[in-house]
Design a protein around this motif. Structure first.
Motif, PDB file in Angstrom:
ATOM      1  N   ARG A   2       0.753  -1.238   0.166  1.00  0.00           N
ATOM      2  CA  ARG A   2       0.163  -0.235  -0.072  1.00  0.00           C
ATOM      3  C   ARG A   2       0.764   1.165   0.047  1.00  0.00           C
ATOM      4  O   ARG A   2       0.523   2.219  -0.589  1.00  0.00           O
ATOM      5  CB  ARG A   2      -0.893  -0.135   1.190  1.00  0.00           C
ATOM      6  CG  ARG A   2      -2.039  -0.895   1.168  1.00  0.00           C
ATOM      7  CD  ARG A   2      -2.892  -0.911   2.257  1.00  0.00           C
ATOM      8  NE  ARG A   2      -3.935  -1.900   2.421  1.00  0.00           N
ATOM      9  CZ  ARG A   2      -5.031  -2.005   3.228  1.00  0.00           C
ATOM     10  NH1 ARG A   2      -4.627  -1.674   4.311  1.00  0.00           N
ATOM     11  NH2 ARG A   2      -5.943  -2.791   2.854  1.00  0.00           N
ATOM     12  N   LYS A  34       4.046   1.395  -1.136  1.00  0.00           N
ATOM     13  CA  LYS A  34       4.923   1.580  -2.447  1.00  0.00           C
ATOM     14  C   LYS A  34       4.139   1.324  -3.501  1.00  0.00           C
ATOM     15  O   LYS A  34       4.778   1.377  -4.772  1.00  0.00           O
ATOM     16  CB  LYS A  34       5.831   0.415  -2.176  1.00  0.00           C
ATOM     17  CG  LYS A  34       6.635   0.420  -1.031  1.00  0.00           C
ATOM     18  CD  LYS A  34       7.462   1.768  -0.818  1.00  0.00           C
ATOM     19  CE  LYS A  34       8.454   1.523   0.274  1.00  0.00           C
ATOM     20  NZ  LYS A  34       9.240   3.131   0.641  1.00  0.00           N
ATOM     21  N   LEU A  35       2.817   0.832  -3.689  1.00  0.00           N
ATOM     22  CA  LEU A  35       2.195   0.510  -4.796  1.00  0.00           C
ATOM     23  C   LEU A  35       2.136   1.741  -5.868  1.00  0.00           C
ATOM     24  O   LEU A  35       2.404   1.728  -7.087  1.00  0.00           O
ATOM     25  CB  LEU A  35       0.734   0.312  -4.747  1.00  0.00           C
ATOM     26  CG  LEU A  35      -0.035  -0.295  -5.990  1.00  0.00           C
ATOM     27  CD1 LEU A  35       0.574  -1.277  -6.379  1.00  0.00           C
ATOM     28  CD2 LEU A  35      -1.622  -0.722  -5.485  1.00  0.00           C
ATOM     29  N   PRO A  36       1.985   3.111  -5.537  1.00  0.00           N
ATOM     30  CA  PRO A  36       2.113   4.127  -6.587  1.00  0.00           C
ATOM     31  C   PRO A  36       3.441   4.016  -7.186  1.00  0.00           C
ATOM     32  O   PRO A  36       3.504   4.349  -8.396  1.00  0.00           O
ATOM     33  CB  PRO A  36       1.854   5.419  -5.653  1.00  0.00           C
ATOM     34  CG  PRO A  36       1.085   4.881  -4.609  1.00  0.00           C
ATOM     35  CD  PRO A  36       1.492   3.393  -4.341  1.00  0.00           C
ATOM     36  N   TRP A  37       4.251   3.954  -6.369  1.00  0.00           N
ATOM     37  CA  TRP A  37       5.893   4.200  -6.871  1.00  0.00           C
ATOM     38  C   TRP A  37       6.122   3.003  -7.766  1.00  0.00           C
ATOM     39  O   TRP A  37       6.620   3.079  -9.079  1.00  0.00           O
ATOM     40  CB  TRP A  37       6.874   4.043  -5.697  1.00  0.00           C
ATOM     41  CG  TRP A  37       6.586   5.323  -5.046  1.00  0.00           C
ATOM     42  CD1 TRP A  37       6.071   5.333  -3.779  1.00  0.00           C
ATOM     43  CD2 TRP A  37       7.359   6.622  -5.461  1.00  0.00           C
ATOM     44  NE1 TRP A  37       6.388   6.802  -3.367  1.00  0.00           N
ATOM     45  CE2 TRP A  37       6.948   7.668  -4.255  1.00  0.00           C
ATOM     46  CE3 TRP A  37       7.807   7.082  -6.521  1.00  0.00           C
ATOM     47  CZ2 TRP A  37       7.411   8.835  -4.321  1.00  0.00           C
ATOM     48  CZ3 TRP A  37       8.416   8.425  -6.497  1.00  0.00           C
ATOM     49  CH2 TRP A  37       8.224   9.110  -5.382  1.00  0.00           C
ATOM     50  N   ILE A  61       3.542   1.135  -9.794  1.00  0.00           N
ATOM     51  CA  ILE A  61       3.143   1.650 -10.763  1.00  0.00           C
ATOM     52  C   ILE A  61       3.779   2.280 -11.805  1.00  0.00           C
ATOM     53  O   ILE A  61       3.903   2.487 -13.050  1.00  0.00           O
ATOM     54  CB  ILE A  61       1.663   1.943 -10.629  1.00  0.00           C
ATOM     55  CG1 ILE A  61       0.805   0.920  -9.999  1.00  0.00           C
ATOM     56  CG2 ILE A  61       0.918   2.464 -11.927  1.00  0.00           C
ATOM     57  CD1 ILE A  61      -0.473   1.391  -9.503  1.00  0.00           C
ATOM     58  N   ALA A  62       4.315   3.746 -11.321  1.00  0.00           N
ATOM     59  CA  ALA A  62       5.053   4.659 -12.019  1.00  0.00           C
ATOM     60  C   ALA A  62       6.216   4.092 -12.385  1.00  0.00           C
ATOM     61  O   ALA A  62       6.460   4.422 -13.837  1.00  0.00           O
ATOM     62  CB  ALA A  62       5.367   5.821 -11.003  1.00  0.00           C
TER      63      ALA A  62
END
Length: 286
Positions: free
Chosen positions: A35, A37-40, A42-43
């Protein structure tokens, strides 16, 4: 024996409750990390994917250009694909090629020969596909045999254009013809046929064929060809196998067609290729 009541090996008991609690604790910790680190992640994946696409298609595509990857249509090719554009349908056809064999700029046009992976050798004039080694007969048989089947007694035929030799190749198959007059403006196209389409160029060896390197509009206007006594000098058929741009524009005037009509026998036929009645309605009407 091992496991017997008399042995002295230690015994271990698994607490299933502790195992379940440990698994839940580990899963909770992994979920919390994801949760956070997920945005990172995906980016990072998006950046990697974008780079892969960029690397496979080239750095940039100039404005108003069509960029085609070398591996289009199958395995990679080291030669730039040949692309034919259609201003009528606003589309482009891409041909995978193994090599650009020869390029010559004549006094009239740019003549090129490609070796393609499917169609064999293809002749291109000013960027427009004129003939393919694989299926040229579809066009040439249609323009010749359809016409002459209406003229079983034909003796003299005039061919305008057709420098690749395909039309004349089909004409010499008709034994009833006594004379085939061939008028082509560009000697470079004739030489390309001799070099790369020997089967078509072989028609020049037929004694009934006479080749004139000349502007066909001038030829028909001045009626330079001498009367031989066959059909009083008229032609039973005139086959126009030309491009429809550049140097060929003089072949699309009322005067030219009036001159052709004057050279035709009373029941003669004039044959020429034309745009699709569905796709090129404006050009056909003009």
């Amino acid at each position: 024996p091992m496991g017997a009541k008399t042995d002295h090996l230690p015994r271990y008991t698994i607490d299933k409750g502790n195992v379940a609690r440990a698994c839940r604790s580990t899963l909770s910790a992994v979920t919390a990390v994801l949760r956070a680190k997920l945005p990172w992640l995906i980016a990072a994946c998006a950046v990697v994917w974008s780079f892969m696409v960029w690397a496979s298609t080239g750095s940039t595509c100039p404005p108003n250009h069509l960029c085609v990857p070398f591996e289009v249509g199958g395995s990679p090719s080291t030669a730039m694909p040949y692309v034919e554009y259609s201003d009528i349908t606003s589309t482009a056809a891409v041909y995978r090629v193994s090599s650009l064999i020869k390029t010559v700029r004549s006094p009239y046009q740019l003549v090129q020969m490609y070796e393609t992976l499917f169609f064999g050798k293809i002749l291109v004039i000013d960027g427009a596909l004129m003939m393919t080694e694989r299926d040229e007969f579809n066009y040439h048989e249609s323009i010749v045999h359809t016409t002459l089947n209406y003229l079983p007694e034909a003796r003299r035929v005039l061919v305008i254009g057709g420098g690749d030799g395909g039309t004349v190749t089909q004409l010499v198959k008709h034994a009833n013809l006594h004379e085939i007059v061939w008028v082509e403006i560009d000697e470079v196209v004739i030489q390309f046929a001799k070099d790369f389409f020997p089967r078509q160029a072989k028609a020049l060896q037929d004694p009934r064929v006479s080749l004139h390197i000349q502007n066909a509009a001038t030829f028909v206007q001045e009626a330079r060809y001498p009367v031989t006594g066959v059909n009083n000098g008229a032609f039973d058929a005139i086959l126009i196998d030309s491009t429809d741009f550049g140097q060929a524009e003089s072949l699309f005037t009322p005067q030219f067609y009036a001159d052709c009509k004057a050279l035709l026998a009373p029941k003669g036929i004039l044959t020429f290729n034309l745009d699709s009645p569905q796709w090129g309605q404006v050009r056909v009407a003009s």
